[in-house]
Write a protein that holds these residues in place. Structure first.
Motif, PDB file in Angstrom:
ATOM      1  N   HIS A   1     -53.510   0.107 -21.517  1.00  6.31           N
ATOM      2  CA  HIS A   1     -53.863   0.976 -20.398  1.00  6.31           C
ATOM      3  C   HIS A   1     -55.384   1.087 -20.310  1.00  6.31           C
ATOM      4  CE1 HIS A   1     -53.949   3.881 -23.735  1.00  6.31           C
ATOM      5  NE2 HIS A   1     -54.887   4.468 -23.024  1.00  6.31           N
TER       6      HIS A   1
ATOM      7  N   ARG B   1     -53.666  -2.658 -12.177  1.00  6.47           N
ATOM      8  CA  ARG B   1     -52.990  -1.429 -11.721  1.00  6.47           C
ATOM      9  C   ARG B   1     -53.956  -0.250 -11.685  1.00  6.47           C
ATOM     10  NH1 ARG B   1     -46.994  -2.628 -13.688  1.00  6.47           N
ATOM     11  NH2 ARG B   1     -46.834  -4.613 -12.597  1.00  6.47           N
TER      12      ARG B   1
ATOM     13  N   ARG C   1     -55.224   1.704  -7.353  1.00 10.02           N
ATOM     14  CA  ARG C   1     -54.838   3.068  -6.976  1.00 10.02           C
ATOM     15  C   ARG C   1     -55.139   3.268  -5.501  1.00 10.02           C
ATOM     16  NH1 ARG C   1     -56.311   6.984 -11.927  1.00 10.02           N
ATOM     17  NH2 ARG C   1     -55.259   5.755 -13.482  1.00 10.02           N
TER      18      ARG C   1
ATOM     19  N   PRO D   1     -51.850   3.748 -15.633  1.00  6.52           N
ATOM     20  CA  PRO D   1     -50.478   3.546 -16.105  1.00  6.52           C
ATOM     21  C   PRO D   1     -50.439   2.769 -17.417  1.00  6.52           C
ATOM     22  CG  PRO D   1     -50.915   2.252 -14.134  1.00  6.52           C
ATOM     23  CD  PRO D   1     -52.112   3.096 -14.360  1.00  6.52           C
TER      24      PRO D   1
END
Length: 114
Positions: free
Chosen positions: A47, A86, A90, A58
């Protein structure tokens, strides 16, 4: 060689992003980590987090990627890259829900109706 990808700043405080990956026992691992040859499907996660405010992106786990996204035989660097993508991806997809709550006074704490 892995193509570099720029990590976006923290969406909350504009702080610097940091990468973290851990094996199934919680030990920190790095891009080039090699698992034992007898470990057919190693479990690990990665992460991105903000060095300034501690916000976390995440948690990307090999087990989840295999079960739900049919992504197998990933190296640590692959999972780290997915975590960065990821973190960078956002968006304000749920903004309409926030705005609807705002109109009804639901974004206040404590709420007056309690």
């Amino acid at each position: 060689m892995i193509e570099p990808i720029k990590m976006a700043p923290c969406p909350f405080c504009e702080g610097p992003p940091c990468m973290e990956a851990r094996d199934e026992h919680g030990a920190e691992i790095f891009e080039g980590h090699q698992f034992d040859a007898d470990d057919e499907h190693p479990c690990f996660s990665a992460h991105v987090w903000c060095h300034d405010c501690g916000a976390r992106g995440p948690n990307i786990e090999t087990l989840t990627l295999g079960c739900f996204e049919q992504m197998y035989d990933l190296q640590v660097a692959d999972v780290m890259r997915i975590a960065v993508e990821r973190w960078n991806d956002r968006h304000a997809k749920a903004r309409a829900c926030y705005d609807a709550g705002e109109r009804e006074g639901l974004n206040l704490w404590p709420r007056g109706d309690q």
